[in-house]
Design a protein around this motif. Structure first.
Motif, PDB file in Angstrom:
ATOM      1  N   THR A 122      40.454 -44.671 -64.336  1.00  0.00           N
ATOM      2  CA  THR A 122      39.673 -45.908 -64.466  1.00  0.00           C
ATOM      3  C   THR A 122      40.568 -47.130 -64.397  1.00  0.00           C
ATOM      4  OG1 THR A 122      38.035 -44.752 -65.825  1.00  0.00           O
ATOM      5  CG2 THR A 122      38.046 -47.158 -65.924  1.00  0.00           C
ATOM      6  N   TYR A 123      41.728 -47.059 -65.068  1.00  0.00           N
ATOM      7  CA  TYR A 123      42.659 -48.187 -65.016  1.00  0.00           C
ATOM      8  C   TYR A 123      43.105 -48.456 -63.584  1.00  0.00           C
ATOM      9  CZ  TYR A 123      46.976 -50.772 -65.015  1.00  0.00           C
ATOM     10  OH  TYR A 123      47.944 -51.696 -64.703  1.00  0.00           O
ATOM     11  N   LEU A 124      43.465 -47.407 -62.840  1.00  0.00           N
ATOM     12  CA  LEU A 124      43.919 -47.584 -61.462  1.00  0.00           C
ATOM     13  C   LEU A 124      42.808 -48.165 -60.588  1.00  0.00           C
ATOM     14  CD1 LEU A 124      45.916 -44.254 -61.009  1.00  0.00           C
ATOM     15  CD2 LEU A 124      46.877 -46.573 -61.077  1.00  0.00           C
ATOM     16  N   SER A 125      41.589 -47.691 -60.785  1.00  0.00           N
ATOM     17  CA  SER A 125      40.456 -48.221 -60.040  1.00  0.00           C
ATOM     18  C   SER A 125      40.274 -49.711 -60.321  1.00  0.00           C
ATOM     19  CB  SER A 125      39.188 -47.452 -60.414  1.00  0.00           C
ATOM     20  OG  SER A 125      38.045 -48.046 -59.845  1.00  0.00           O
ATOM     21  N   ASP A 126      40.295 -50.090 -61.596  1.00  0.00           N
ATOM     22  CA  ASP A 126      40.129 -51.496 -61.978  1.00  0.00           C
ATOM     23  C   ASP A 126      41.259 -52.353 -61.416  1.00  0.00           C
ATOM     24  OD1 ASP A 126      37.829 -50.889 -63.364  1.00  0.00           O
ATOM     25  OD2 ASP A 126      38.806 -50.815 -65.334  1.00  0.00           O
ATOM     26  N   LEU A 127      42.480 -51.824 -61.442  1.00  0.00           N
ATOM     27  CA  LEU A 127      43.654 -52.556 -60.957  1.00  0.00           C
ATOM     28  C   LEU A 127      43.506 -52.914 -59.476  1.00  0.00           C
ATOM     29  CD1 LEU A 127      46.731 -53.411 -61.470  1.00  0.00           C
ATOM     30  CD2 LEU A 127      47.272 -51.170 -60.489  1.00  0.00           C
ATOM     31  N   PHE A 128      43.222 -51.913 -58.652  1.00  0.00           N
ATOM     32  CA  PHE A 128      43.133 -52.159 -57.208  1.00  0.00           C
ATOM     33  C   PHE A 128      41.905 -52.996 -56.853  1.00  0.00           C
ATOM     34  CE2 PHE A 128      46.174 -48.644 -57.005  1.00  0.00           C
ATOM     35  CZ  PHE A 128      47.076 -49.163 -56.098  1.00  0.00           C
ATOM     36  N   LYS A 129      40.792 -52.743 -57.501  1.00  0.00           N
ATOM     37  CA  LYS A 129      39.597 -53.537 -57.215  1.00  0.00           C
ATOM     38  C   LYS A 129      39.825 -55.004 -57.581  1.00  0.00           C
ATOM     39  CE  LYS A 129      36.119 -49.875 -57.574  1.00  0.00           C
ATOM     40  NZ  LYS A 129      34.966 -49.329 -58.326  1.00  0.00           N
ATOM     41  N   PHE A 130      40.529 -55.226 -58.668  1.00  0.00           N
ATOM     42  CA  PHE A 130      40.796 -56.601 -59.090  1.00  0.00           C
ATOM     43  C   PHE A 130      41.621 -57.344 -58.042  1.00  0.00           C
ATOM     44  CE2 PHE A 130      43.795 -59.598 -61.038  1.00  0.00           C
ATOM     45  CZ  PHE A 130      42.899 -60.543 -61.512  1.00  0.00           C
ATOM     46  N   TYR A 131      42.757 -56.786 -57.651  1.00  0.00           N
ATOM     47  CA  TYR A 131      43.634 -57.503 -56.720  1.00  0.00           C
ATOM     48  C   TYR A 131      43.043 -57.600 -55.321  1.00  0.00           C
ATOM     49  CZ  TYR A 131      47.509 -58.127 -59.922  1.00  0.00           C
ATOM     50  OH  TYR A 131      48.291 -58.548 -60.959  1.00  0.00           O
ATOM     51  N   ILE A 132      42.371 -56.569 -54.864  1.00  0.00           N
ATOM     52  CA  ILE A 132      41.791 -56.590 -53.516  1.00  0.00           C
ATOM     53  C   ILE A 132      40.659 -57.616 -53.440  1.00  0.00           C
ATOM     54  CG2 ILE A 132      40.435 -55.212 -51.878  1.00  0.00           C
ATOM     55  CD1 ILE A 132      42.211 -52.807 -52.733  1.00  0.00           C
ATOM     56  N   ASN A 133      39.963 -57.832 -54.558  1.00  0.00           N
ATOM     57  CA  ASN A 133      38.886 -58.824 -54.588  1.00  0.00           C
ATOM     58  C   ASN A 133      39.363 -60.214 -54.967  1.00  0.00           C
ATOM     59  OD1 ASN A 133      35.906 -57.674 -54.291  1.00  0.00           O
ATOM     60  ND2 ASN A 133      37.141 -56.074 -55.240  1.00  0.00           N
ATOM     61  N   SER A 134      40.605 -60.327 -55.439  1.00  0.00           N
ATOM     62  CA  SER A 134      41.083 -61.619 -55.952  1.00  0.00           C
ATOM     63  C   SER A 134      42.199 -62.236 -55.116  1.00  0.00           C
ATOM     64  CB  SER A 134      41.594 -61.458 -57.396  1.00  0.00           C
ATOM     65  OG  SER A 134      40.590 -60.954 -58.232  1.00  0.00           O
ATOM     66  N   ASN A 135      42.691 -61.508 -54.130  1.00  0.00           N
ATOM     67  CA  ASN A 135      43.777 -62.027 -53.302  1.00  0.00           C
ATOM     68  C   ASN A 135      43.515 -61.640 -51.848  1.00  0.00           C
ATOM     69  OD1 ASN A 135      46.598 -61.379 -51.914  1.00  0.00           O
ATOM     70  ND2 ASN A 135      46.917 -63.044 -53.373  1.00  0.00           N
ATOM     71  N   PHE A 136      43.460 -62.640 -50.950  1.00  0.00           N
ATOM     72  CA  PHE A 136      43.081 -62.371 -49.563  1.00  0.00           C
ATOM     73  C   PHE A 136      44.111 -61.508 -48.851  1.00  0.00           C
ATOM     74  CE2 PHE A 136      42.443 -63.672 -45.042  1.00  0.00           C
ATOM     75  CZ  PHE A 136      41.155 -63.163 -44.914  1.00  0.00           C
ATOM     76  N   SER A 137      45.383 -61.675 -49.188  1.00  0.00           N
ATOM     77  CA  SER A 137      46.426 -60.862 -48.571  1.00  0.00           C
ATOM     78  C   SER A 137      46.247 -59.391 -48.943  1.00  0.00           C
ATOM     79  CB  SER A 137      47.809 -61.351 -49.000  1.00  0.00           C
ATOM     80  OG  SER A 137      48.827 -60.529 -48.459  1.00  0.00           O
ATOM     81  N   CYS A 138      45.964 -59.110 -50.207  1.00  0.00           N
ATOM     82  CA  CYS A 138      45.703 -57.731 -50.648  1.00  0.00           C
ATOM     83  C   CYS A 138      44.460 -57.183 -49.972  1.00  0.00           C
ATOM     84  CB  CYS A 138      45.546 -57.682 -52.168  1.00  0.00           C
ATOM     85  SG  CYS A 138      47.066 -58.005 -53.098  1.00  0.00           S
TER      86      CYS A 138
END
Length: 267
Positions: A122-138
């Motif tokens: 769950t932590y890994l899922s939240d981590l990647f979803k956060f950055y992919i949705n919050s940074n255009f480069s990611c």
């Protein structure tokens, strides 16, 4: 007047959400006193960890707002709210497993063990979803590293009628990923963060995690037996070491990604 109050506990990550009703009779009339702002004090006890905090509501005739005394909360208006909450919740959840006062049967041991893997997932899922949705480069890096998304096609009409379509496609793909698959996680680290997971958590730690994830699969799908029919035993002492390993792993990942200083978009 009513005010929606939402924040998360800074100790355990539990979300708090409630309405506060302000009596119109208590709202100061401008010019009637030296203070044109009213104030209410609410004491909030976290239902999960029991931490006590004071919520102060300020209001006038036209608006109302709140803050938590001593900044002792995670506010949903903070750009990194989701990221902080994901980390705090994961660590506290593992602490709950360690401190649980239960009769440690084999069943409870396997139940707690499998849940510790779920916490990491769950932590890994939240981590990647956060950055992919919050940074255009990611966001772009994830698309470029995904065979399915890289070849995705839609028409100009599709895009003009739904400009959120690319984001929806990306999040739909993220929802399909199995974050307890270290092969998938490793590819995400390299594709999105340009990090090698072995460098972040260590080669030996990765090997250990792969074995634990395999055991988790046997616990969930084979009732605690390996393919060879051997029983998997997870007593209290074994689980305590596993929970510590999970916490170290999550902490290493969290620090490594924070050190990248990725810019967070506020919208």
């Amino acid at each position: 007047m009513e005010l929606y109050i939402q924040f998360a506990c800074s100790k355990c990550g539990e979300e708090v959400y409630f309405k506060h009703y302000i009596d119109d009779c208590n709202v100061p009339i401008p010019g009637s006193s030296n203070d044109d702002t009213g104030e209410d004090l609410i004491t909030n006890d976290c239902k999960r960890c029991g931490d006590n905090r004071n919520v102060i509501i300020n209001y006038d005739l036209s608006s109302a707002g709140f803050f938590v005394a001593n900044n002792d909360a995670l506010l949903v208006t903070d750009d990194d709210y989701t990221l902080k909450r994901a980390y705090i919740n994961a660590i506290y959840s593992l602490n709950e497993l360690q401190e649980a006062d239960v009769n440690y049967t084999d069943f409870i041991g396997r139940l707690f063990f499998t849940h510790s893997i779920t916490i990491l997932e769950t932590y890994l899922s939240d981590l990647f979803k956060f950055y992919i949705n919050s940074n255009f480069s990611c966001f772009l890096k994830f698309i470029e590293s995904s065979k399915d998304l890289k070849s995705e096609k839609f028409t100009l009409v599709d895009f003009l009628t739904n400009k959120n379509l690319p984001l929806q496609k990306v999040n739909s793909r993220l929802d399909e990923l199995l974050f307890h698959n270290l092969g998938v996680v490793s590819a995400l680290f390299e594709g999105v963060f340009n990090l090698k997971i072995n460098d972040v958590i260590g080669r030996e730690n990765r090997s250990s995690l792969e074995k634990l994830i395999s055991y988790r699969h046997d616990c969930v799908h084979r009732n605690g037996r390996t393919k060879n029919g051997e029983n998997i035993f997870t007593d209290r002492d074994v689980n305590m070491k596993i929970f510590d390993e999970m916490k170290r792993t999550i902490h290493k990942i969290h620090r490594a990604v924070l050190n990248l200083e990725i810019e967070i978009n506020s919208n």
